[in-house]
Write a protein that holds these residues in place. Structure first.
Motif, PDB file in Angstrom:
ATOM      1  N   HIS A 108       0.835  -1.208   0.000  1.00 48.61           N
ATOM      2  CA  HIS A 108       0.000   0.000   0.000  1.00 48.61           C
ATOM      3  C   HIS A 108       0.868   1.256   0.000  1.00 48.61           C
ATOM      4  CE1 HIS A 108      -4.328  -0.897   0.342  1.00 48.61           C
ATOM      5  NE2 HIS A 108      -3.920  -2.077   0.774  1.00 48.61           N
ATOM      6  N   SER A 109       1.938   1.241   0.784  1.00 52.78           N
ATOM      7  CA  SER A 109       2.835   2.396   0.828  1.00 52.78           C
ATOM      8  C   SER A 109       3.490   2.622  -0.524  1.00 52.78           C
ATOM      9  CB  SER A 109       3.906   2.184   1.905  1.00 52.78           C
ATOM     10  OG  SER A 109       3.312   2.053   3.184  1.00 52.78           O
ATOM     11  N   TYR A 110       3.841   1.543  -1.205  1.00 53.50           N
ATOM     12  CA  TYR A 110       4.474   1.659  -2.515  1.00 53.50           C
ATOM     13  C   TYR A 110       3.479   2.173  -3.558  1.00 53.50           C
ATOM     14  CZ  TYR A 110       7.098   0.466  -6.715  1.00 53.50           C
ATOM     15  OH  TYR A 110       7.748   0.537  -7.925  1.00 53.50           O
ATOM     16  N   MET A 111       2.249   1.680  -3.523  1.00 53.75           N
ATOM     17  CA  MET A 111       1.254   2.053  -4.527  1.00 53.75           C
ATOM     18  C   MET A 111       0.726   3.472  -4.329  1.00 53.75           C
ATOM     19  SD  MET A 111      -1.007  -1.449  -4.882  1.00 53.75           S
ATOM     20  CE  MET A 111      -1.816  -0.916  -6.406  1.00 53.75           C
ATOM     21  N   ALA A 112       0.642   3.906  -3.074  1.00 53.95           N
ATOM     22  CA  ALA A 112       0.134   5.245  -2.761  1.00 53.95           C
ATOM     23  C   ALA A 112      -1.227   5.475  -3.428  1.00 53.95           C
ATOM     24  CB  ALA A 112       1.138   6.309  -3.178  1.00 53.95           C
ATOM     25  N   GLU A 113      -1.369   6.528  -4.239  1.00 57.90           N
ATOM     26  CA  GLU A 113      -2.664   6.859  -4.843  1.00 57.90           C
ATOM     27  C   GLU A 113      -3.044   5.931  -5.996  1.00 57.90           C
ATOM     28  OE1 GLU A 113      -2.746  10.932  -5.989  1.00 57.90           O
ATOM     29  OE2 GLU A 113      -2.202  11.672  -4.006  1.00 57.90           O
ATOM     30  N   ASP A 114      -2.132   5.075  -6.423  1.00 58.36           N
ATOM     31  CA  ASP A 114      -2.455   4.142  -7.510  1.00 58.36           C
ATOM     32  C   ASP A 114      -3.251   2.941  -7.024  1.00 58.36           C
ATOM     33  OD1 ASP A 114      -1.226   5.407  -9.778  1.00 58.36           O
ATOM     34  OD2 ASP A 114       0.712   4.946  -8.885  1.00 58.36           O
ATOM     35  N   TRP A 115      -3.378   2.795  -5.693  1.00 58.58           N
ATOM     36  CA  TRP A 115      -4.127   1.645  -5.184  1.00 58.58           C
ATOM     37  C   TRP A 115      -5.614   1.812  -5.450  1.00 58.58           C
ATOM     38  CZ3 TRP A 115      -7.906   1.566  -1.268  1.00 58.58           C
ATOM     39  CH2 TRP A 115      -8.375   0.277  -0.943  1.00 58.58           C
ATOM     40  N   MET A 116      -6.242   0.711  -5.806  1.00 61.57           N
ATOM     41  CA  MET A 116      -7.703   0.662  -5.947  1.00 61.57           C
ATOM     42  C   MET A 116      -8.149  -0.757  -5.644  1.00 61.57           C
ATOM     43  SD  MET A 116     -10.213   1.484  -9.185  1.00 61.57           S
ATOM     44  CE  MET A 116     -10.314   3.223  -8.818  1.00 61.57           C
ATOM     45  N   PRO A 124      -6.067   1.396 -14.171  1.00 60.63           N
ATOM     46  CA  PRO A 124      -4.959   2.077 -13.503  1.00 60.63           C
ATOM     47  C   PRO A 124      -4.295   3.085 -14.435  1.00 60.63           C
ATOM     48  CG  PRO A 124      -4.306  -0.123 -14.177  1.00 60.63           C
ATOM     49  CD  PRO A 124      -5.772  -0.029 -14.429  1.00 60.63           C
ATOM     50  N   ARG A 125      -3.708   4.111 -13.845  1.00 59.80           N
ATOM     51  CA  ARG A 125      -3.070   5.160 -14.640  1.00 59.80           C
ATOM     52  C   ARG A 125      -1.695   4.739 -15.143  1.00 59.80           C
ATOM     53  NH1 ARG A 125      -3.382   9.851 -10.346  1.00 59.80           N
ATOM     54  NH2 ARG A 125      -2.756   8.062  -9.092  1.00 59.80           N
ATOM     55  N   GLN A 126      -1.033   3.822 -14.433  1.00 60.79           N
ATOM     56  CA  GLN A 126       0.286   3.377 -14.854  1.00 60.79           C
ATOM     57  C   GLN A 126       0.482   1.916 -14.488  1.00 60.79           C
ATOM     58  OE1 GLN A 126       3.594   5.067 -12.584  1.00 60.79           O
ATOM     59  NE2 GLN A 126       2.154   5.793 -11.039  1.00 60.79           N
ATOM     60  N   LEU A 127       1.400   1.270 -15.196  1.00 62.41           N
ATOM     61  CA  LEU A 127       1.713  -0.132 -14.932  1.00 62.41           C
ATOM     62  C   LEU A 127       2.859  -0.180 -13.932  1.00 62.41           C
ATOM     63  CD1 LEU A 127       1.312  -3.134 -15.636  1.00 62.41           C
ATOM     64  CD2 LEU A 127       3.007  -2.823 -17.469  1.00 62.41           C
ATOM     65  N   LEU A 128       2.583  -0.684 -12.750  1.00 60.24           N
ATOM     66  CA  LEU A 128       3.599  -0.772 -11.708  1.00 60.24           C
ATOM     67  C   LEU A 128       4.386  -2.068 -11.874  1.00 60.24           C
ATOM     68  CD1 LEU A 128       1.525   0.417  -8.608  1.00 60.24           C
ATOM     69  CD2 LEU A 128       3.069   1.767 -10.035  1.00 60.24           C
ATOM     70  N   ARG A 137       2.926 -10.251  -9.616  1.00 59.51           N
ATOM     71  CA  ARG A 137       2.007  -9.280 -10.189  1.00 59.51           C
ATOM     72  C   ARG A 137       0.909  -8.864  -9.214  1.00 59.51           C
ATOM     73  NH1 ARG A 137       1.880 -13.010 -14.455  1.00 59.51           N
ATOM     74  NH2 ARG A 137      -0.393 -13.166 -14.447  1.00 59.51           N
ATOM     75  N   HIS A 138       0.626  -9.711  -8.245  1.00 55.25           N
ATOM     76  CA  HIS A 138      -0.474  -9.441  -7.321  1.00 55.25           C
ATOM     77  C   HIS A 138      -0.014  -9.592  -5.868  1.00 55.25           C
ATOM     78  CE1 HIS A 138      -3.258  -9.385 -10.707  1.00 55.25           C
ATOM     79  NE2 HIS A 138      -2.713 -10.514 -11.123  1.00 55.25           N
ATOM     80  N   PRO A 139       0.883  -8.720  -5.406  1.00 56.24           N
ATOM     81  CA  PRO A 139       1.390  -8.861  -4.030  1.00 56.24           C
ATOM     82  C   PRO A 139       0.317  -8.703  -2.957  1.00 56.24           C
ATOM     83  CG  PRO A 139       2.066  -6.763  -4.992  1.00 56.24           C
ATOM     84  CD  PRO A 139       1.505  -7.581  -6.113  1.00 56.24           C
ATOM     85  N   LEU A 140      -0.677  -7.855  -3.201  1.00 55.92           N
ATOM     86  CA  LEU A 140      -1.731  -7.708  -2.200  1.00 55.92           C
ATOM     87  C   LEU A 140      -2.568  -8.975  -2.076  1.00 55.92           C
ATOM     88  CD1 LEU A 140      -3.010  -4.034  -2.631  1.00 55.92           C
ATOM     89  CD2 LEU A 140      -1.818  -5.025  -0.666  1.00 55.92           C
TER      90      LEU A 140
END
Length: 212
Positions: A108-116, A124-128, A137-140
């Motif tokens: 979550h800290s890494y994704m910041a505002e990109d989390w949904m 998503p706005r960008q490919l992390l 690809r799916h750490p969460l």
């Protein structure tokens, strides 16, 4: 206080924290970005049905964990496996929960505002591809799976086993939904990423590579 008594309180606190954490984050992100970070998916879709099952079980897990603190006899109602309900097994479950929480907070800290939570039409706005996404690809989803395993070990029972099986199934479905959405949005960039990074960085049935 013995470990089994501590485990009861720890489970109730853990799942209460998880509920507060996600609720607070959704409100905070909406206040900051002006848009919802919760996507339920079209009515009747795999994502919507899966989310419904997942949310029902999450609420039930929280309720059971809190109720066990108030009345230990709840363990009988959830079908506790007494042969597994030992201090070493419960301790291992709590360690899984700590590992799950660590991965959740880090990602979550890494994704910041990109989390949904879920996949929206906007996508998503960008490919992390860095941080935890460099390993899987799916750490969460891996974090949630670790939490489900931890819950089963901390409260080995019919209820926690069903919750584990339902949870893993929903995670696999949602991972497929998100992979398809990322493929449609980022095309060849996502496919190149998916070729070198597994969906889940664990062995066995949870590991799944993309289909081109």
């Amino acid at each position: 206080m013995d470990l089994l008594t501590f485990g009861r309180a720890a489970l109730a606190c853990y799942f209460t924290f998880i509920a507060v954490f996600y609720t607070a984050k959704l409100f905070a992100l909406r206040a900051r970005t002006g848009r919802s970070h919760l996507a339920r998916g079209p009515r009747g879709s795999a994502q919507a049905v899966g989310r419904t099952f997942f949310n029902v079980f999450r609420l039930a897990i929280w309720g059971v964990c809190v109720a066990r603190v108030i009345d230990p006899r709840v363990d009988v109602l959830v079908g506790r496996f007494d042969a597994l309900y030992t201090a070493p097994v419960v301790a291992s479950g709590l360690l899984f929960l700590v590992a799950s929480l660590a991965l959740v907070v880090y990602t979550h800290s890494y994704m910041a505002e990109d989390w949904m939570t879920g996949t929206s039409a906007e996508g998503p706005r960008q490919l992390l591809t860095g941080g935890p996404f460099a390993a899987m690809r799916h750490p969460l989803f891996v974090a949630v799976a670790l939490g489900q395993i931890g819950f089963f070990l901390a409260l080995p029972s019919v209820f926690s086993l069903v919750a584990l099986l339902v949870g893993i199934s929903v995670l696999r479905i949602q991972a497929h939904v998100e992979d398809r959405a990322l493929d449609a949005r980022f095309g060849s960039a996502w496919r190149a990423y998916a070729e070198r990074v597994p969906a889940f960085a664990v062995p066995g049935p949870f590991r799944r590579r993309a289909r081109g």
